[in-house]
Design an enzyme around this catalytic site. Structure first.
Site, PDB file in Angstrom:
ATOM      1  N   LYS A  80      17.011 -47.318 -15.391  1.00 49.82           N
ATOM      2  CA  LYS A  80      16.802 -48.316 -16.446  1.00 49.82           C
ATOM      3  C   LYS A  80      15.831 -47.761 -17.491  1.00 49.82           C
ATOM      4  CE  LYS A  80      15.487 -53.276 -16.628  1.00 49.82           C
ATOM      5  NZ  LYS A  80      14.939 -54.400 -15.834  1.00 49.82           N
ATOM      6  N   SER A 155      17.812 -58.531 -16.218  1.00 54.35           N
ATOM      7  CA  SER A 155      17.774 -57.627 -17.350  1.00 54.35           C
ATOM      8  C   SER A 155      18.283 -56.223 -17.038  1.00 54.35           C
ATOM      9  CB  SER A 155      16.341 -57.524 -17.864  1.00 54.35           C
ATOM     10  OG  SER A 155      15.509 -56.932 -16.869  1.00 54.35           O
ATOM     11  N   SER A 179      15.745 -59.660 -12.092  1.00 52.64           N
ATOM     12  CA  SER A 179      16.480 -58.688 -12.903  1.00 52.64           C
ATOM     13  C   SER A 179      17.215 -57.587 -12.150  1.00 52.64           C
ATOM     14  CB  SER A 179      15.543 -58.034 -13.901  1.00 52.64           C
ATOM     15  OG  SER A 179      15.387 -58.884 -15.004  1.00 52.64           O
TER      16      SER A 179
HETATM   17  N1  GLN Z   1      15.776 -63.384 -16.256  1.00 55.43           N
HETATM   18  C1  GLN Z   1      14.386 -63.380 -16.006  1.00 55.43           C
HETATM   19  C2  GLN Z   1      13.642 -63.431 -17.310  1.00 55.43           C
HETATM   20  O1  GLN Z   1      14.274 -63.538 -18.290  1.00 55.43           O
HETATM   21  C3  GLN Z   1      14.002 -62.199 -15.169  1.00 55.43           C
HETATM   22  C4  GLN Z   1      13.664 -60.976 -15.904  1.00 55.43           C
HETATM   23  C5  GLN Z   1      13.260 -59.834 -15.016  1.00 55.43           C
HETATM   24  O2  GLN Z   1      13.309 -59.927 -13.793  1.00 55.43           O
HETATM   25  N2  GLN Z   1      12.822 -58.755 -15.635  1.00 55.43           N
HETATM   26  O3  GLN Z   1      12.452 -63.385 -17.373  1.00 55.43           O
END
Ligand code: GLN
Length: 487
Positions: A80, A155, A179
């Site tokens: 990532k 994400s 994420s």
């Molecule tokens: N979807 C969650 C957010 O928008 C999780 C994001 C993450 O785990 N980086 O914060």
């Protein structure tokens, strides 16, 4: 063996073929680069494909492969783009870091490199890992390999899609509120979020420092455990890692769950859960009974506060963490007449909408006048949520829930309404709030052909329970998942 099959192997199978010299690391890598050329125009998992560097790494791996080398040697993997790999771009999918190159390796990368796998590219994400769909990327959305009109999740959508689409055998992501697990669920792969403190955050771009953990994507639980084995453990560069011994995870991979005590938190089966997801998860729970576990419905009484607590604690930390991108120290700089104007110009142009929204919310919630009403309350709720999990784990070895309330949603379906997007995190954020580990394992597929993940939750520093339960479940289910992409 034709090249297509090389893109469907597990790490374990590929390692066997490499070590018996049936294939070379260069062939395996080339097959993945070819696959990326073929499908990534559609999927868009990658922000950068390390074509030349990957072949060079594969050539080096071929020189050292013997039958007792690490199973990760010569295996193509993806990272990532908010994780630092020395010499490569690390944009966090933000315009503010568009031209930024990492000057050192994250600890996890340093550790994985000791096995000489092949870094094939950097993957797309929601800007600074803020989102659940990879739509908050200025470089375009990553599409779901099972349905290109749908999101890959987020994400870490790029890493999940890369593994699902046969572009990499495993991948790293980060998980602050789901994420890794949620995109794993959407893309039909395995995704692990470890205990807070089990793996180093050094070299990960901080989003919510008290919640962030590095995570692993792979096609099987066994592969996930194998990769995690290499990166887990304390690190002197991250004082939040605990000096607990890392068990030999492979010894926990059994075909049954005899004697395992399983809790099913009723709060995770409320309204908003898609009926097909509910059915798939209920069947998964039955499977655990068949495999010898004792399954009981139970309660995490403060679960309903998880989402609200997360969406205060996380943006407060985001607002502090993103203050370092000031147009002076890293990346984009748009000079103004004064220092303040330079900050203003650079941050206005460099950050996307969602990043700005969270900086605003976090700054507000932690400001002197509102600190007690928001941040302090959220931290109190965090204590209660953590207590719920601790109590539950006095009785149960694991808990089972869905990873997400729905399968992958349509691109654009939620992007105009941030609240509906945040609701999609309802089952994942509680684990980050409590610091406990979780894994998403493919549990079924909807009539429309979309994967659905089962979330397994374990006590702090008991990742072995996730691997034990996940592996036994996966073996007995024997789900054959394969996206229908152009070949
Ligand atoms: N979807 C969650 C957010 O928008 C999780 C994001 C993450 O785990 N980086 O914060």
């Amino acid at each position: 063996m034709n090249k297509m099959n090389l893109n469907e192997l597990t790490v374990k199978e590929a390692a066997r073929k490499l070590q018996s010299k049936e294939i070379s690391a260069v062939e395996l890598t080339q097959a993945h680069l070819d696959r990326i050329k073929k499908v990534d125009g559609d999927v868009h998992a990658f922000l950068y494909v390390a074509e030349k560097e990957a072949i060079a790494q594969a050539e080096e791996a071929d020189k050292i492969i013997t039958d007792n080398i690490s199973p990760l040697t010569g295996i193509p993997y993806a990272v990532k783009d908010n994780i630092l790999v020395k010499g490569y771009q690390a944009t966090a999918a933000s315009k503010i870091l568009e031209n930024y190159k990492a000057t050192y390796d994250a600890t996890a990368i340093k550790r994985i490199k000791t096995s000489s796998p092949v870094m094939i590219g950097k993957t797309n994400l929601d800007e600074f890992a803020m989102g659940g769909s990879t739509e908050n990327s200025p470089y375009g959305v990553t599409k779901n390999p099972y349905d290109l009109t749908r999101v890959s999740g987020g994400s870490s959508g790029g890493s999940a899609a890369a593994v699902a689409a046969g572009e990499a055998l495993f991948a790293f992501g980060t998980d602050t509120g789901g994420s890794v697990r949620q995109p794993a669920s959407f893309c039909g792969v395995v995704g692990l979020k470890p205990t807070y403190g089990r793996v180093s955050r050094y070299g990960l771009m901080a989003m919510g420092s008290s919640l962030d953990q590095l995570g692993v994507f792979a096609r099987t639980v066994e592969d996930t455990a194998m990769v995690f084995q290499q990166v887990a453990g304390p690190d002197e560069y991250d004082t939040t890692t605990l000096p607990k011994p890392v068990p030999e995870y492979s010894t926990f991979l059994k075909d049954d769950v005899k004697g395992m005590k399983v809790g099913v938190p009723k709060e995770y089966f409320g309204e908003g859960m898609d009926p097909e997801v509910r059915e798939i998860i209920n069947n998964a729970i039955k499977k655990f009974e068949e495999l010898g576990a004792t399954v009981e419905e139970m309660s995490l009484p403060h679960a309903e506060y998880s989402l609200a607590a997360y969406y205060i604690i996380m943006p407060v930390e985001v607002s502090a963490n993103l203050s370092r991108y000031d147009g002076v120290r890293y990346g984009l700089s748009i000079p103004g007449k004064s220092l303040e104007e330079t900050y203003y110009n650079s941050r206005s142009d460099g950050f996307g909408k969602e990043a700005k929204r969270r900086i605003m919310i976090g700054t507000y919630a932690s400001s002197a006048g509102y600190f007690d009403a928001y941040y302090k309350k959220a931290k109190l709720a965090q204590d209660l949520i953590r207590h719920d999990f601790n109590e539950a784990f006095k009785k149960y070895d694991i808990l089972l829930t869905a990873t997400a309330p729905t399968p992958a949603f349509k691109i654009g379906e939620k992007s105009a309404d941030p609240l509906s997007m945040y609701l999609a995190d309802i089952y994942t954020v509680g684990l980050n709030i409590a610091g406990v580990p979780g894994i998403s394992v493919p549990a079924g597929i909807t009539k429309a052909g979309l994967p659905v993940g089962l979330q397994i939750i374990a006590p702090h520093f008991k990742e072995e329970n996730l691997f034990w339960a996940g592996h036994a479940f996966e073996q007995s289910l024997n789900l054959k998942l394969k996206p229908q992409l152009a070949e």
